[in-house]
Scaffold this motif. Sequence first.
Motif, short mmCIF file in Angstrom:
data_model
loop_
_atom_site.label_atom_id
_atom_site.label_comp_id
_atom_site.label_asym_id
_atom_site.label_seq_id
_atom_site.Cartn_x
_atom_site.Cartn_y
_atom_site.Cartn_z
N ASP A 39 0.81 -1.11 0.12
CA ASP A 39 -0.12 -0.03 -0.03
C ASP A 39 0.81 1.24 -0.14
N ALA A 40 2.05 1.32 0.78
CA ALA A 40 2.74 2.57 0.73
C ALA A 40 3.37 2.81 -0.77
N GLU A 41 3.75 1.58 -1.43
CA GLU A 41 4.33 1.95 -2.61
C GLU A 41 3.25 2.46 -3.52
N THR A 42 1.95 2.00 -3.40
CA THR A 42 0.79 2.44 -4.16
C THR A 42 0.73 3.95 -3.91
N TYR A 43 0.47 4.17 -2.70
CA TYR A 43 0.44 5.76 -2.08
C TYR A 43 1.61 6.60 -2.88
N ARG A 44 2.67 6.02 -2.83
CA ARG A 44 3.60 6.79 -3.47
C ARG A 44 3.59 7.06 -4.79
N ALA A 45 2.99 6.07 -5.46
CA ALA A 45 2.61 6.17 -7.17
C ALA A 45 1.73 7.15 -7.20
N LEU A 46 0.44 7.04 -6.33
CA LEU A 46 -0.51 8.08 -6.56
C LEU A 46 0.18 9.70 -6.22
N ALA A 47 0.92 9.73 -5.22
CA ALA A 47 1.44 10.91 -5.02
C ALA A 47 2.43 11.49 -6.18
N LEU A 60 5.02 14.45 2.92
CA LEU A 60 4.11 13.02 2.56
C LEU A 60 4.85 11.86 2.52
N ASP A 61 6.04 11.87 1.94
CA ASP A 61 6.60 10.44 2.00
C ASP A 61 7.13 10.55 3.62
N ALA A 62 7.26 11.33 4.54
CA ALA A 62 7.79 10.94 5.76
C ALA A 62 6.66 10.52 6.27
N ILE A 64 4.09 8.71 5.25
CA ILE A 64 3.81 7.48 4.47
C ILE A 64 4.88 6.40 5.15
N ASP A 65 5.96 6.70 5.42
CA ASP A 65 7.02 5.97 5.88
C ASP A 65 6.54 5.70 7.60
N ASP A 66 5.99 6.82 8.27
CA ASP A 66 5.63 6.52 9.46
C ASP A 66 4.34 7.44 9.76
N PRO A 67 3.33 6.41 9.56
CA PRO A 67 1.87 7.19 9.70
C PRO A 67 1.86 7.49 11.23
N ASN A 68 2.55 7.55 11.93
CA ASN A 68 2.36 7.78 13.51
C ASN A 68 2.77 9.21 13.43
N LEU A 69 3.72 9.69 12.51
CA LEU A 69 4.18 11.20 12.43
C LEU A 69 3.03 12.10 12.10
N TYR A 70 2.24 11.52 11.02
CA TYR A 70 0.87 12.14 10.54
C TYR A 70 0.19 12.37 11.74
N CYS A 71 -0.22 11.49 12.60
CA CYS A 71 -1.04 11.44 13.78
C CYS A 71 -0.64 12.60 14.65
N GLN A 72 0.83 12.63 14.86
CA GLN A 72 1.16 13.55 15.88
C GLN A 72 1.33 14.92 15.40
N GLU A 73 1.53 15.00 14.11
CA GLU A 73 1.78 16.65 13.42
C GLU A 73 0.36 17.13 12.74
N MET A 91 -2.86 7.19 5.99
CA MET A 91 -2.22 7.53 4.81
C MET A 91 -2.98 8.12 3.55
N TRP A 92 -4.25 7.77 3.43
CA TRP A 92 -5.11 8.47 2.69
C TRP A 92 -5.29 10.01 3.17
N LEU A 93 -5.66 9.93 4.48
CA LEU A 93 -5.90 11.47 5.03
C LEU A 93 -4.60 12.26 4.73
N ALA A 94 -3.32 11.64 4.98
CA ALA A 94 -2.09 12.33 4.74
C ALA A 94 -2.01 12.87 3.22
N LEU A 95 -2.48 11.95 2.44
CA LEU A 95 -2.49 12.50 1.12
C LEU A 95 -3.50 13.37 0.75
N VAL A 96 -4.49 13.25 1.19
CA VAL A 96 -5.72 14.37 1.09
C VAL A 96 -4.98 16.02 1.58
N ASP A 97 -4.67 15.82 2.99
CA ASP A 97 -4.00 17.11 3.78
C ASP A 97 -2.99 17.58 2.93
N THR A 98 -2.03 16.77 2.18
CA THR A 98 -1.05 17.29 1.44
C THR A 98 -1.51 17.97 0.38
#
Length: 202
Positions: A39-47, A60-62, A64-73, A91-98
């Motif tokens: 899934d992470a690779e697919t998200y990168r392809a989508l990005a 966004l790559d960061a 995707i690598d660590d979804p916890n980082l998105y939750c924190q930030e 990861m989907w929300l991270a893409l949207v917010d990006t």
Amino acid sequence: MGLFDLFKKTEQGEADVESERSVSGDNGDVSSRGASVRDAETYRALADVLVDDAAARAKLDAWIDDPNLYCQEAGNERGVDDCAGREDEVMWLALVDTLIDGSRQAVEIDWCGETEDMVWSLNSITKEPALHLDEDGLSEEDLTACFDEVNVLWNPQGWVLAYMDIDSDSYVLVPLRVDQFEAAEPLAARLDKTLTQAHQGL
């Protein structure tokens, strides 16, 4: 080596194998943070298809690598404080917010927003003069009817007003070139996510 030492060594070996499995998964496709590598690779392809700002993409790559980082930030604004077991959603929300806050390529409109809100928001992020919208002639009664009307105007110009579903009472709208849309839609479907041409009745 005594029998007790042999038992301890065997037990430790099994624990190491278990630990490895918890990190890599039985098929080696789960990261140490629980997100599917596939899934992470697919998200990168989508990005690759969607995100056109280098700094936003790096962030966004960061995430995707660590979804916890998105939750924190950024997760607090989405009501996501703990991403354990929710990595795919995160990861989907991270893409949207990006796309909304990072590269400013998307807008989020409340379901009860008015036509003028949508027009102002889209005009603020579109760079192509041919995509400039005027609320005159667009539906004032049904916001989603405007989506069809915008696509009638944009499709002949080679553009699509796309919609990304985030399971909320708002509409995430993304202006995309037709080639971007055609590449992004199947990638989103591979993730069991909805990225489609915005239309009435959403």
